[in-house]
Structures are given as C-alpha cells and as structure tokens.
Design a protein around this motif. Sequence first.
Motif, mmCIF file in Angstrom:
data_model
loop_
_atom_site.group_PDB
_atom_site.id
_atom_site.type_symbol
_atom_site.label_atom_id
_atom_site.label_comp_id
_atom_site.label_asym_id
_atom_site.label_seq_id
_atom_site.Cartn_x
_atom_site.Cartn_y
_atom_site.Cartn_z
ATOM 1 N N CYS A 173 -6.671 6.044 4.499
ATOM 2 C CA CYS A 173 -5.549 5.133 4.739
ATOM 3 C C CYS A 173 -6.052 3.741 5.093
ATOM 4 C CB CYS A 173 -4.675 5.657 5.884
ATOM 5 S SG CYS A 173 -4.072 7.341 5.673
ATOM 6 N N THR A 174 -7.079 3.699 5.937
ATOM 7 C CA THR A 174 -7.599 2.417 6.404
ATOM 8 C C THR A 174 -8.231 1.619 5.275
ATOM 9 O OG1 THR A 174 -7.947 3.303 8.626
ATOM 10 C CG2 THR A 174 -9.230 1.358 8.004
ATOM 11 N N LEU A 175 -9.035 2.266 4.443
ATOM 12 C CA LEU A 175 -9.680 1.535 3.347
ATOM 13 C C LEU A 175 -8.661 0.999 2.353
ATOM 14 C CD1 LEU A 175 -12.203 0.534 1.919
ATOM 15 C CD2 LEU A 175 -12.377 2.774 0.807
ATOM 16 N N SER A 176 -7.697 1.824 1.971
ATOM 17 C CA SER A 176 -6.709 1.367 0.985
ATOM 18 C C SER A 176 -5.833 0.257 1.545
ATOM 19 C CB SER A 176 -5.843 2.539 0.516
ATOM 20 O OG SER A 176 -5.196 3.189 1.593
ATOM 21 N N LYS A 181 0.863 -1.181 0.000
ATOM 22 C CA LYS A 181 0.000 0.000 0.000
ATOM 23 C C LYS A 181 0.902 1.234 0.000
ATOM 24 C CE LYS A 181 -1.827 3.674 2.169
ATOM 25 N NZ LYS A 181 -2.846 3.747 3.181
ATOM 26 N N ILE A 182 0.742 2.106 -0.974
ATOM 27 C CA ILE A 182 1.495 3.353 -1.054
ATOM 28 C C ILE A 182 0.587 4.488 -0.618
ATOM 29 C CG2 ILE A 182 2.828 4.911 -2.513
ATOM 30 C CD1 ILE A 182 3.208 2.574 -4.464
ATOM 31 N N GLY A 183 1.049 5.262 0.350
ATOM 32 C CA GLY A 183 0.298 6.413 0.816
ATOM 33 C C GLY A 183 0.990 7.707 0.451
ATOM 34 N N MET A 184 1.374 8.481 1.465
ATOM 35 C CA MET A 184 1.915 9.815 1.240
ATOM 36 C C MET A 184 3.255 9.776 0.523
ATOM 37 S SD MET A 184 2.893 12.633 4.082
ATOM 38 C CE MET A 184 3.724 14.151 3.614
#
Length: 267
Positions: free
Chosen positions: A214-217, A78-81
């Motif tokens: 963030c939680t859903l992804s 999972k890629i975030g910020m």
Amino acid sequence: MVAIPRLLSIAGTDPSGGAGMHADMKTFSALGGYATSAITSIVAQNTCGVREVYPLPLAALEAQLRAVFDDIEIDAIKIGMVADRDTAQCIRRLILEYAPRHVVLDPVMVAKSGDRLVDAGAVAAVCELLVPLADIVTPNLPEAAELLGTNIPDSRDAMMAMCDDLRGLQSSHVLLKGGFLADSTCADLLISAQDTEWLEAPRIATRHLHGTGCTLSSAIAALLPQHATLPAAVRAAKVYMTRSLEEADRLGVGKGQGPVHHFHAWW
C-alpha cells in the motif's frame, strides 16, 4: 507539475493504521500531497491478521467518490482493495467520467498476514476493468502470478520471463515487485511497452512489513504529479519505501508484522 498534489485513495481500511487507506493517507501527507479518500471496504485487521471484511454498499462508495470529484480536481488516484466486480465497475465508471490525471493500481489480494482479502471473481474484474485504465500496476510476485494464471516467479530470470504477459494486461507500466525472492537485495522490475528497468535497494532486516505494498503504490501516486516522468516517480517512491523500512523498528507498534515508518523524515 503541481505544487501540492491532490491525491485520492480508493481502498479498504486498517484500524491499526499500517495498511490500506490509512497507510495511503500517511504516505500522501509525508510526501507533500493533500490526501482524500473513498472507502471500498471496512476491514477489521491489525498487524497479526485480518478478522472481518465488510464491503461497503455501492451507493456509499459512489457517493464518496462524487463528493470528492465534484469538489476537488484530483491529480492522482491510488486504487487498492476492490472486493468484487460491482465495486470495480463503479470505480471504472467514475474514473472514465471524471478523468483524473494519473491512476495507480495496487492489485491487493492477500494481507501480509496471509489472510485473503478478495476472491477470484474480484481479481478477474480488476484485471479486466481497472488494469487498462492504470498508468502503472504494482503487483508483487504472487499477485502477478494470480493475475496471469501462472506459477509464482522464483528468480530474476523468471520475473523477466513474465514481461510479455504482463504487457498484455494493457496497463501503461507494470512494477513487478521482487520482495518475495530470497536475495540480499530487493529488486523490482519496471516494465513498459518498450523497456524494462531493474530498481535495486538493500533488503532491510525487519519484521515491520505491514502495509508495504500500500505504501509503495501510494508513494508512486503522490510523486507522479511531482516528477517529469513515471520512471522518475517510481525511483523516488522506492527510495521513500526503503527509508520507511529502515526506520520502521523505531515505531515498535503491534505484536505481529508491524507497520513501516511513514513519517521517518519528520519525526
């Protein structure tokens, strides 16, 4: 499918524990995965807002990623910020080198408090360099509008009208999240090259919305190795997200927009 998915969060931090890499690690664990992480930025934030953002040196990010990839076969990322173009280029290079099975991209731009986390250059870099590598991209309505340079959709019809342009981003799937609409339900639109599917859930009356994206992804990333198809994983992730919101008031954490309850099924 694997018994215990090995999962990697590439994201910024949240010392208050509700968003970013901290939310990802909780979600991975709650959904039966083994959680690993690589930090892109140190973010001084809490449920009330973002105070400071400190992007890590590229050498530090690359060292973290190689330490994980060289030792652990990762089933989903999972890629975030992503704070800037150099960070996006580093992540892209290592994904191409190590070829993890699944990539989920959450194009994080603005915190729930309204504080902006990345600039326009970072958004363009994510769109150009990382979106084409993703199995699924999960923008909310303002994020989708920014990715495409259009107005924010204000209806389901307007969401449907974005489909062709979102397909043009070249991700395998896009989950266009409709939480910003003023509907009694929370409807997300799952878009593939050929199809669209509305995913419905009741709108939960709660102030605990910190870290929902963030939680859903990260839930999608955790569930992809555990389901036969991507749509099945996304549907299951939305159920988990809804339950996390339904139980969020039990936590009573924070003076602002509190976190969701990642461990609602365990506590």
